[in-house]
Enzyme design. Structure first.
Site, PDB file in Angstrom:
ATOM      1  N   CYS A 160       9.429  -3.655  -6.187  1.00  0.00           N
ATOM      2  CA  CYS A 160       8.000  -3.355  -6.350  1.00  0.00           C
ATOM      3  C   CYS A 160       7.735  -2.930  -7.796  1.00  0.00           C
ATOM      4  O   CYS A 160       6.964  -3.558  -8.501  1.00  0.00           O
ATOM      5  CB  CYS A 160       7.582  -2.270  -5.368  1.00  0.00           C
ATOM      6  SG  CYS A 160       7.665  -2.806  -3.646  1.00  0.00           S
ATOM      7  N   ARG A 180       4.412  -4.532  -9.223  1.00  0.00           N
ATOM      8  CA  ARG A 180       3.639  -5.622  -8.616  1.00  0.00           C
ATOM      9  C   ARG A 180       2.839  -5.157  -7.412  1.00  0.00           C
ATOM     10  O   ARG A 180       1.778  -5.711  -7.090  1.00  0.00           O
ATOM     11  CB  ARG A 180       4.565  -6.766  -8.200  1.00  0.00           C
ATOM     12  CG  ARG A 180       5.518  -6.414  -7.083  1.00  0.00           C
ATOM     13  CD  ARG A 180       6.278  -7.606  -6.541  1.00  0.00           C
ATOM     14  NE  ARG A 180       7.209  -7.204  -5.504  1.00  0.00           N
ATOM     15  CZ  ARG A 180       6.891  -7.060  -4.215  1.00  0.00           C
ATOM     16  NH1 ARG A 180       5.652  -7.264  -3.804  1.00  0.00           N
ATOM     17  NH2 ARG A 180       7.808  -6.696  -3.333  1.00  0.00           N
ATOM     18  N   ASP A 183       2.235   1.060  -2.420  1.00  0.00           N
ATOM     19  CA  ASP A 183       1.720   1.825  -1.287  1.00  0.00           C
ATOM     20  C   ASP A 183       1.285   3.172  -1.864  1.00  0.00           C
ATOM     21  O   ASP A 183       2.105   4.056  -2.098  1.00  0.00           O
ATOM     22  CB  ASP A 183       2.844   1.979  -0.252  1.00  0.00           C
ATOM     23  CG  ASP A 183       2.481   2.877   0.919  1.00  0.00           C
ATOM     24  OD1 ASP A 183       1.498   3.625   0.825  1.00  0.00           O
ATOM     25  OD2 ASP A 183       3.208   2.841   1.927  1.00  0.00           O
ATOM     26  N   HIS A 221      -2.650  -0.423  -2.902  1.00  0.00           N
ATOM     27  CA  HIS A 221      -3.224  -0.512  -1.564  1.00  0.00           C
ATOM     28  C   HIS A 221      -2.965   0.726  -0.708  1.00  0.00           C
ATOM     29  O   HIS A 221      -2.052   1.511  -0.972  1.00  0.00           O
ATOM     30  CB  HIS A 221      -2.696  -1.750  -0.831  1.00  0.00           C
ATOM     31  CG  HIS A 221      -1.198  -1.836  -0.811  1.00  0.00           C
ATOM     32  ND1 HIS A 221      -0.478  -2.557  -1.739  1.00  0.00           N
ATOM     33  CD2 HIS A 221      -0.276  -1.284   0.024  1.00  0.00           C
ATOM     34  CE1 HIS A 221       0.814  -2.458  -1.471  1.00  0.00           C
ATOM     35  NE2 HIS A 221       0.956  -1.684  -0.407  1.00  0.00           N
TER      36      HIS A 221
END
Length: 283
Positions: A160, A180, A183, A221
């Site tokens: 990530c 990229r 959470d 996100h």
């Protein structure tokens, strides 16, 4: 701390619902987020609007630095974050490259310390960067990358936070880290700590002052089962002052980090926080 809450509010206000095929859950998503950490002022970005734990994040970073590829090795140094991805991810359990219980495959630190070459050899990216910076060299390519598409099938998870680009201006070291996917309620707390600590450590072992760390996130996100806690609880809390990170000054080389350093060599002072919030984790 304010920039973290601002990002959370932006996701809530402007985010688009996206279905995540890996987890089977929806994510409220925004594209492009930039965070800045003042490592030179030791403003440690540990979340204060809920009780947060920094040692597991630093332990994970230490495991990456050492090139660990097994969840058991991470557990030994105080990090349990790889247990699920190594042992509960069905796609990885069915992967012929998985060597057995706790095996993570060629992910993160493996790529950073032993990137495969076509001739069968490997490249130690981190060693090269440390050697250059220790000599005062910045070739504009002091880049540590974990992102190797040619070996994604050989690991349990794509990276990530995948790239760390170091820049030396005079005697001050700066860092730009690229991620990229993030959470935000759970992972960003870890990632902020790691970006900050990586710059602080690299400056210390290469003999430079730590400057600013720039953290660039593409897909930020909040999972649908995290949204209520973020929107109705955490984001309504008043942020508190940033704590300080104290690193053992006896850590002077990459070899020290590879051998004797433990979580006892890191301490956070002045940490005030609100009550803990237990967010769901998506494997």
């Amino acid at each position: 701390m304010k920039q973290y809450l601002d990002l959370c509010q932006r996701i809530i206000d402007e985010g688009t619902w996206v279905e995540n095929s890996r987890t089977g859950k929806r994510c409220l998503t925004v594209i492009n987020a930039d965070l800045v950490y003042n490592v030179d002022k030791n403003e440690f970005p540990l979340i204060t609007t809920r009780k947060s734990f920094y040692k597991a994040a630093i332990a994970e970073l230490l495991g990456y630095i050492r090139g660990y590829d097994n969840a058991a090795d991470f557990r030994k140094i105080g990090c349990n974050t790889w247990n699920a991805n190594a042992n509960d991810n069905q796609a990885w359990l069915n992967n012929p490259h998985r060597k057995g219980v706790d095996d993570m495959g060629r992910v993160y630190g493996v790529q950073g310390r032993a990137w495969s070459k076509p001739d069968g050899g490997t490249i130690d990216q981190l060693r090269k960067i440390v050697d250059d910076l220790s000599k005062g060299i910045d070739d504009r390519g002091e880049i540590l990358s974990f992102y190797n598409p040619g070996e994604f099938h050989m690991g349990c998870l794509r990276p990530c936070m995948h790239t760390h680009n170091f820049s030396l201006l005079g005697d001050t070291l700066h860092l730009t880290s690229f991620q990229r996917s993030c959470d935000v309620p759970l992972g960003l707390n870890f990632n902020q700590v790691q970006v900050f600590t990586l710059l602080a450590l690299m400056a210390q072992i290469t003999g430079h002052k730590a400057g600013t760390a720039f953290h660039k996130i593409v897909n930020a996100h909040i999972y649908e089962d995290q949204l209520e806690l973020m929107r109705d609880v955490q984001i309504k809390r008043e942020p508190l002052s940033s704590p300080k990170l104290v690193i053992n000054p006896d850590i002077k080389s990459l070899e020290d980090l590879e051998t004797w350093v433990t979580m006892d060599d890191f301490e956070v002072t002045g940490y005030e926080h609100h009550e803990a919030i237990k967010y769901p984790f998506s494997v």
